[in-house]
Design a protein around this motif. Sequence first.
Motif, mmCIF file in Angstrom:
data_model
loop_
_atom_site.group_PDB
_atom_site.id
_atom_site.type_symbol
_atom_site.label_atom_id
_atom_site.label_comp_id
_atom_site.label_asym_id
_atom_site.label_seq_id
_atom_site.Cartn_x
_atom_site.Cartn_y
_atom_site.Cartn_z
ATOM 1 N N ALA A 60 0.847 -1.188 0.000
ATOM 2 C CA ALA A 60 0.000 0.000 0.000
ATOM 3 C C ALA A 60 0.882 1.237 0.000
ATOM 4 C CB ALA A 60 -0.903 0.015 1.222
ATOM 5 N N SER A 61 0.475 2.246 -0.746
ATOM 6 C CA SER A 61 1.242 3.485 -0.771
ATOM 7 C C SER A 61 0.299 4.675 -0.788
ATOM 8 C CB SER A 61 2.163 3.531 -1.994
ATOM 9 O OG SER A 61 1.400 3.581 -3.172
ATOM 10 N N LEU A 62 0.780 5.768 -0.249
ATOM 11 C CA LEU A 62 0.062 7.032 -0.247
ATOM 12 C C LEU A 62 1.057 8.108 -0.628
ATOM 13 C CD1 LEU A 62 -2.546 8.649 0.430
ATOM 14 C CD2 LEU A 62 -1.638 8.903 2.729
ATOM 15 N N THR A 63 0.752 8.847 -1.688
ATOM 16 C CA THR A 63 1.617 9.910 -2.175
ATOM 17 C C THR A 63 0.847 11.215 -2.123
ATOM 18 O OG1 THR A 63 2.656 8.349 -3.691
ATOM 19 C CG2 THR A 63 3.050 10.681 -4.096
ATOM 20 N N ILE A 64 1.471 12.251 -1.590
ATOM 21 C CA ILE A 64 0.875 13.584 -1.531
ATOM 22 C C ILE A 64 1.815 14.529 -2.261
ATOM 23 C CG2 ILE A 64 0.153 15.466 -0.023
ATOM 24 C CD1 ILE A 64 -0.346 13.347 2.134
ATOM 25 N N VAL A 119 5.559 15.390 -2.358
ATOM 26 C CA VAL A 119 6.063 16.152 -1.227
ATOM 27 C C VAL A 119 6.207 15.233 -0.018
ATOM 28 C CG1 VAL A 119 5.542 18.064 0.334
ATOM 29 C CG2 VAL A 119 5.038 18.262 -2.090
ATOM 30 N N ARG A 120 5.230 14.369 0.188
ATOM 31 C CA ARG A 120 5.254 13.391 1.285
ATOM 32 C C ARG A 120 4.744 12.061 0.746
ATOM 33 N NH1 ARG A 120 6.316 15.845 5.879
ATOM 34 N NH2 ARG A 120 5.447 14.344 7.315
ATOM 35 N N TYR A 121 5.208 10.973 1.350
ATOM 36 C CA TYR A 121 4.759 9.651 0.929
ATOM 37 C C TYR A 121 4.887 8.670 2.084
ATOM 38 C CZ TYR A 121 9.472 7.801 0.759
ATOM 39 O OH TYR A 121 10.713 7.361 1.101
ATOM 40 N N SER A 135 -7.015 -6.743 -3.389
ATOM 41 C CA SER A 135 -8.327 -6.178 -3.086
ATOM 42 C C SER A 135 -8.445 -5.988 -1.573
ATOM 43 C CB SER A 135 -9.443 -7.083 -3.607
ATOM 44 O OG SER A 135 -9.368 -8.344 -2.992
ATOM 45 N N LEU A 136 -9.275 -5.027 -1.197
ATOM 46 C CA LEU A 136 -9.462 -4.698 0.208
ATOM 47 C C LEU A 136 -10.940 -4.517 0.501
ATOM 48 C CD1 LEU A 136 -6.776 -1.897 0.660
ATOM 49 C CD2 LEU A 136 -6.674 -4.183 1.622
ATOM 50 N N GLU A 137 -11.337 -4.883 1.700
ATOM 51 C CA GLU A 137 -12.662 -4.508 2.189
ATOM 52 C C GLU A 137 -12.594 -3.041 2.593
ATOM 53 O OE1 GLU A 137 -15.380 -6.429 2.176
ATOM 54 O OE2 GLU A 137 -14.188 -8.018 1.249
ATOM 55 N N GLN A 138 -13.746 -2.401 2.716
ATOM 56 C CA GLN A 138 -13.761 -0.979 3.018
ATOM 57 C C GLN A 138 -13.163 -0.653 4.390
ATOM 58 O OE1 GLN A 138 -14.698 1.658 0.846
ATOM 59 N NE2 GLN A 138 -14.329 -0.097 -0.484
ATOM 60 N N ASP A 139 -13.432 -1.485 5.392
ATOM 61 C CA ASP A 139 -12.862 -1.218 6.716
ATOM 62 C C ASP A 139 -11.342 -1.437 6.720
ATOM 63 O OD1 ASP A 139 -13.247 -3.920 6.352
ATOM 64 O OD2 ASP A 139 -13.705 -4.342 8.446
ATOM 65 N N GLU A 140 -10.851 -2.407 5.929
ATOM 66 C CA GLU A 140 -9.406 -2.620 5.801
ATOM 67 C C GLU A 140 -8.750 -1.423 5.110
ATOM 68 O OE1 GLU A 140 -9.093 -7.450 5.246
ATOM 69 O OE2 GLU A 140 -9.549 -6.202 3.496
ATOM 70 N N ALA A 141 -9.413 -0.908 4.088
ATOM 71 C CA ALA A 141 -8.879 0.253 3.375
ATOM 72 C C ALA A 141 -8.821 1.468 4.292
ATOM 73 C CB ALA A 141 -9.726 0.556 2.147
ATOM 74 N N GLU A 142 -9.841 1.636 5.134
ATOM 75 C CA GLU A 142 -9.858 2.762 6.069
ATOM 76 C C GLU A 142 -8.707 2.660 7.067
ATOM 77 O OE1 GLU A 142 -12.909 4.854 9.271
ATOM 78 O OE2 GLU A 142 -13.404 2.899 8.415
ATOM 79 N N ALA A 143 -8.511 1.477 7.663
ATOM 80 C CA ALA A 143 -7.428 1.290 8.633
ATOM 81 C C ALA A 143 -6.062 1.481 7.974
ATOM 82 C CB ALA A 143 -7.523 -0.102 9.256
ATOM 83 N N LEU A 144 -5.919 0.998 6.742
ATOM 84 C CA LEU A 144 -4.657 1.139 6.015
ATOM 85 C C LEU A 144 -4.378 2.603 5.686
ATOM 86 C CD1 LEU A 144 -2.450 -0.696 5.039
ATOM 87 C CD2 LEU A 144 -3.704 -1.022 2.933
ATOM 88 N N ILE A 146 -5.382 5.215 7.393
ATOM 89 C CA ILE A 146 -5.007 5.868 8.655
ATOM 90 C C ILE A 146 -3.550 5.574 9.003
ATOM 91 C CG2 ILE A 146 -5.443 5.855 11.144
ATOM 92 C CD1 ILE A 146 -8.437 5.472 10.433
ATOM 93 N N ARG A 147 -3.132 4.309 8.831
ATOM 94 C CA ARG A 147 -1.726 3.950 9.087
ATOM 95 C C ARG A 147 -0.781 4.715 8.161
ATOM 96 N NH1 ARG A 147 -0.589 -2.228 8.755
ATOM 97 N NH2 ARG A 147 1.545 -1.448 8.788
ATOM 98 N N LEU A 148 -1.175 4.835 6.892
ATOM 99 C CA LEU A 148 -0.321 5.535 5.933
ATOM 100 C C LEU A 148 -0.221 7.021 6.263
ATOM 101 C CD1 LEU A 148 -1.443 3.751 2.663
ATOM 102 C CD2 LEU A 148 0.856 3.727 3.634
ATOM 103 N N ILE A 149 -1.328 7.630 6.679
ATOM 104 C CA ILE A 149 -1.294 9.047 7.060
ATOM 105 C C ILE A 149 -0.334 9.247 8.238
ATOM 106 C CG2 ILE A 149 -2.676 10.856 8.198
ATOM 107 C CD1 ILE A 149 -3.335 10.967 5.389
ATOM 108 N N GLU A 150 -0.353 8.311 9.191
ATOM 109 C CA GLU A 150 0.526 8.428 10.362
ATOM 110 C C GLU A 150 1.992 8.194 10.007
ATOM 111 O OE1 GLU A 150 -1.173 5.576 12.990
ATOM 112 O OE2 GLU A 150 -2.878 6.857 13.509
#
Length: 191
Positions: A60-64, A119-121, A135-144, A146-150
């Motif tokens: 999982a990745s989050l890029t801003i 800028v952040r990732y 694939s992810l369930e919606q609650d798994e995606a939400e928890a993931l 939140i972890r990525l934001i932290e």
Amino acid sequence: MTRHHRNIHPAHEAVVARLEAKYAHLGLRFYNGFGGSVPVQAWGRIGRRFFYFRFRGDCASLTIGSPDRRGDAARYKARRVKALRTLRRKDDSGFFGLFGAERDLRRDTGQEWYPSIPVRYAVINDVTGDRYAGSLEQDEAEALFIRLIEDLVPARRTPRPGRYYRLVLKGQRSWPMDSSGVIRKPSKRRP
């Protein structure tokens, strides 16, 4: 600036609403919920920047960041010139031929939100333990999410391939060396 439309599936609305409420102080706004499979994707804005969430291959990745509008404009211009040349010559060879050339004349607005100047990732590997997970369930995606934001850290700037880089590839220049590799003249003092 182009207005972005929200494309939130009804099954994703509850998760998106919870996340937007939790991170309202950051200005979180989803344009697309956690949809798809291999990859699961979501995107939107955090404050004045865009974000892109992706989950594929148990990673999982989050890029801003910000979109590269100048680079996109240059690529669009080059693609348009090539398409006009193809249509003028009526050259039907190539992968899509004349159909592809006509398609390239239209401005591509699909990736104008993608944060290609990060800028952040944050990245999390081995999320589920199955290396082919996509694939992810919606609650798994939400928890993931939140972890990525932290776990967000500043992105390292990568140098853009400019003139110096092209000269290095041609062999007319050499790679820059760090200070430990500098060869200095010996001092005139004798021991």
